[in-house]
Structure formats: C-alpha cells, structure tokens
Design an enzyme around this catalytic site. Structure first.
Site, PDB file in Angstrom:
ATOM      1  N   ARG A 101       9.309 -53.640  30.766  1.00 41.82           N
ATOM      2  CA  ARG A 101      10.008 -52.536  30.079  1.00 41.82           C
ATOM      3  C   ARG A 101       9.263 -52.274  28.779  1.00 41.82           C
ATOM      4  NH1 ARG A 101      16.382 -51.303  29.074  1.00 41.82           N
ATOM      5  NH2 ARG A 101      16.066 -50.737  31.256  1.00 41.82           N
ATOM      6  N   HIS A 128      12.151 -44.222  34.908  1.00 42.53           N
ATOM      7  CA  HIS A 128      13.001 -45.413  35.137  1.00 42.53           C
ATOM      8  C   HIS A 128      13.257 -45.500  36.653  1.00 42.53           C
ATOM      9  CE1 HIS A 128      15.584 -48.657  34.343  1.00 42.53           C
ATOM     10  NE2 HIS A 128      16.567 -48.077  33.685  1.00 42.53           N
ATOM     11  N   GLN A 131      16.166 -47.666  38.210  1.00 46.50           N
ATOM     12  CA  GLN A 131      17.500 -47.077  38.048  1.00 46.50           C
ATOM     13  C   GLN A 131      17.762 -46.046  39.142  1.00 46.50           C
ATOM     14  OE1 GLN A 131      20.040 -47.609  35.491  1.00 46.50           O
ATOM     15  NE2 GLN A 131      21.150 -46.501  37.073  1.00 46.50           N
ATOM     16  N   ASP A 217      22.952 -39.297  31.046  1.00 47.41           N
ATOM     17  CA  ASP A 217      22.268 -40.427  30.401  1.00 47.41           C
ATOM     18  C   ASP A 217      22.475 -40.226  28.901  1.00 47.41           C
ATOM     19  OD1 ASP A 217      20.444 -42.450  29.682  1.00 47.41           O
ATOM     20  OD2 ASP A 217      18.671 -41.197  30.001  1.00 47.41           O
ATOM     21  N   CYS A 257      23.897 -43.912  34.092  1.00 49.69           N
ATOM     22  CA  CYS A 257      23.056 -45.109  34.235  1.00 49.69           C
ATOM     23  C   CYS A 257      23.488 -46.218  33.281  1.00 49.69           C
ATOM     24  CB  CYS A 257      21.585 -44.755  34.044  1.00 49.69           C
ATOM     25  SG  CYS A 257      21.225 -43.939  32.481  1.00 49.69           S
ATOM     26  N   ARG A 285      22.066 -52.052  40.759  1.00 48.69           N
ATOM     27  CA  ARG A 285      20.760 -52.389  40.182  1.00 48.69           C
ATOM     28  C   ARG A 285      20.249 -53.694  40.795  1.00 48.69           C
ATOM     29  NH1 ARG A 285      19.234 -50.452  35.379  1.00 48.69           N
ATOM     30  NH2 ARG A 285      17.240 -51.194  36.173  1.00 48.69           N
TER      31      ARG A 285
END
Ligand code: CP
Ligand code: NVA
Length: 299
Positions: A101, A128, A131, A217, A257, A285
């Site tokens: 990340r 992402h 996700q 988001d 998310c 996830r």
C-alpha cells in the site's frame, strides 16, 4: 511471475476465476488442510493507514498456511530514503510474496519488477483493485451477476476508487455513472464521456436514476488531507442519502468501501439502513484476497 497490480492487466476470464475461487474459499473457510502458503512468509509493506486491508491480508495469509509480516514503510530504511528498487531486491531474497500500500503506482511496479516475487496492489493513489474484487464478489452474492447492473459512483470521480470502477466496468461491460463536480471527473477524460457505457455527470440524481448499486468513497483520500476543507465544500451535493436512493426509483444496493465519514459522503441513517451490505462487503475483502493469492500461485 504473476502479480495483481491493476485490473487493466487481467482478462475478464481471470477476474471471474478469482471471484469464483473467492466464493469457494468463503464457503469452505473452516477447511484446514488447504495450505498453499505452507512455510511461506508474505510481507505487507504499508506506507498508509489501513484497517480492512491489513487485517484481511494478515488473516488470509495465515488461513492459507503462510506467515504474514507487517512492515510499516515509515519504519523501514525506505522511510529514510532507501530506494524502492533496493528494498525490493533485498526482500525478494527473503520473502515469498508482497502486498503493498503506497502512493505512486510506479513504486509498486518497480517493486514487482525488482523483487521478482508475486506482488499485490493493496491501494495506491491510482487504484484499489483488491477493494473492487470484494465489491464485485458482494454484488454477485446479492444480485446474482455483475454484468447486467448499473452502478452509480457518487463523490470523488478523480480518486482511486472511481478509477477502479472504470477499469471494472470496461472489463465486465456493466453500466457505470460517475457523479462528481466537473473538475473532479476521472483524470483520463477531459470532460468527454468515456464510452456509451460509462457516463460522467455533475448531477447526483441523474447518475442515480435507474441505478442498481449506489457506491461512494471518502471525499478526502489518504494523502489529500491538505485539501480537506475545499473538498468538503465542493462535494457537499455528492452524498448518498435517502434522497439519492429515492432518485434511483429502485431499491438499490448501497455500498461503501469504508472507512465512512457520516453525513459527509453518506448520511448516518443510510449507512445504518444498509449496514448489512456494507459490512458483508468489508468481510468479503478477506475472501476476495484469498482468491487473488490462490490465483497468483495457481493454487
Ligand atoms: N477499504 C479499505 O481499503 O479500508 P482500509 O483503508 O481500512 O484498509
Ligand atoms: N480513496 C480512499 C480509499 C480508502 C480505502 C483513499 O485512498 O484514502
């Protein structure tokens, strides 16, 4: 060597195979004899905060028989300027896979190239993809198929989640509407529609009309804190709330998310009304990422 760095790199058949595997792993979660990561150590290199991604990878790697090693990038020598290419060449000799990340997609690509170990994008400023895999798994579970849905993304159209939705819509062929202020439209457009299937608008109700899924988001992504005040002002009309839901004319899935900022991108009551979907999505996830790891290892 297989990596999972961007949805763009994968065929829809590969992505479907990952989702199928994820669903199977979810249904067989208590099975204990499947340990494709036996005696492997996978590093999690994180330069940004995380709850879901970190914990789901740590648990997922453990459940697949491996040992997760969390490395806060600020604590590594990379936090004092050691180039990513050197970090990658060192870790590539010691660990079996990497979950990263960070800020720039380019750093992720460099790590993957130099380390020569399977590398997964756990969020960059640009994308992402893990996700999105969990989101697609959730839509499949709730609505049966992804391909026939219309998704409305409301909020930061220039962020990593909107970009990931665009990549997914191109692969799977579903309809996508993005509602955002015009100067927060996806970076790859200069205000033109991306295709008949992907529509950009500055009108939240227009994006919502007929949508099967409403998605949002945070307005202020990690690394953009200096713009927080301006963004909160600019995005005020881009909230998912009961009015947005009514504008669909349907009973849409409401997805986020997470983390969620109540009464910013989603109203408190809407988050609570749809908490079942949103926390199923968070749980997914774990399953989706186990699917990605198994796909990388052909396991
Ligand atoms: N959705 C998500 O990636 O959450 P975290 O930042 O908590 O990992
Ligand atoms: N767009 C958000 C996603 C958080 C999971 C961010 O980058 O902070």
């Amino acid at each position: 060597m297989k990596h999972f760095l961007s949805l763009e790199n994968h065929s829809v058949e590969d992505l479907e195979a990952i989702l199928d595997r994820a669903a199977q792993l979810k249904s067989e979660r208590k099975r204990t004899d499947f340990r494709p990561l036996d005696r492997q150590t996978w590093g999690l290199l994180f330069a940004k905060s995380s709850t879901r991604t970190r914990v789901s990878f740590e648990v997922g790697i453990h459940e697949l028989g491996g040992c997760p090693l969390f490395l806060n990038m600020a604590d590594l020598q990379s936090g004092r300027g050691e180039p990513i290419s050197d970090t990658a060449r060192v870790l590539g000799r010691m660990i079996d896979g990497a979950v990263i990340r960070t800020y720039e997609q380019q750093d992720l690509l460099e790590f993957a190239n130099r380390s020569r170990i399977p590398t997964i994008n756990a969020l960059t400023d640009q994308e992402h993809p893990c996700q999105i895999m969990a989101d697609l798994l959730t839509i499949r579970e709730k609505l049966g198929t992804v391909r026939e849905q219309t998704v409305a993304f409301v909020g930061d159209g220039a962020g990593n989640m909107a970009a990931s939705w665009i990549a997914a819509a191109k692969k799977f062929g579903f309809g996508l509407r993005i509602a955002a202020p015009r100067d927060f439209w996806p970076k790859q457009t200069d205000g033109r529609p991306l295709s008949d299937q992907i529509i950009l608008t500055s009108d939240t109700a227009e994006a919502a009309r007929g949508a099967d899924v409403l998605y949002t988001d945070v307005w202020v992504s990690m690394g953009m804190e200096a713009e927080a005040e301006e963004r909160e002002e600019r995005f005020r009309r881009y909230q998912i709330n009961r009015e947005t839901i009514a504008a669909t004319g349907k009973s849409p899935l409401v997805m986020h998310c997470l983390p969620a900022y109540r009464d910013k991108e989603i109203s408190e009551e809407t988050l609570e009304d749809h908490q079942q979907t949103i926390f199923d999505q968070a749980e997914n996830r774990l399953h989706a990422q186990k699917g990605v790891i198994c796909w990388l290892l052909n396991a």
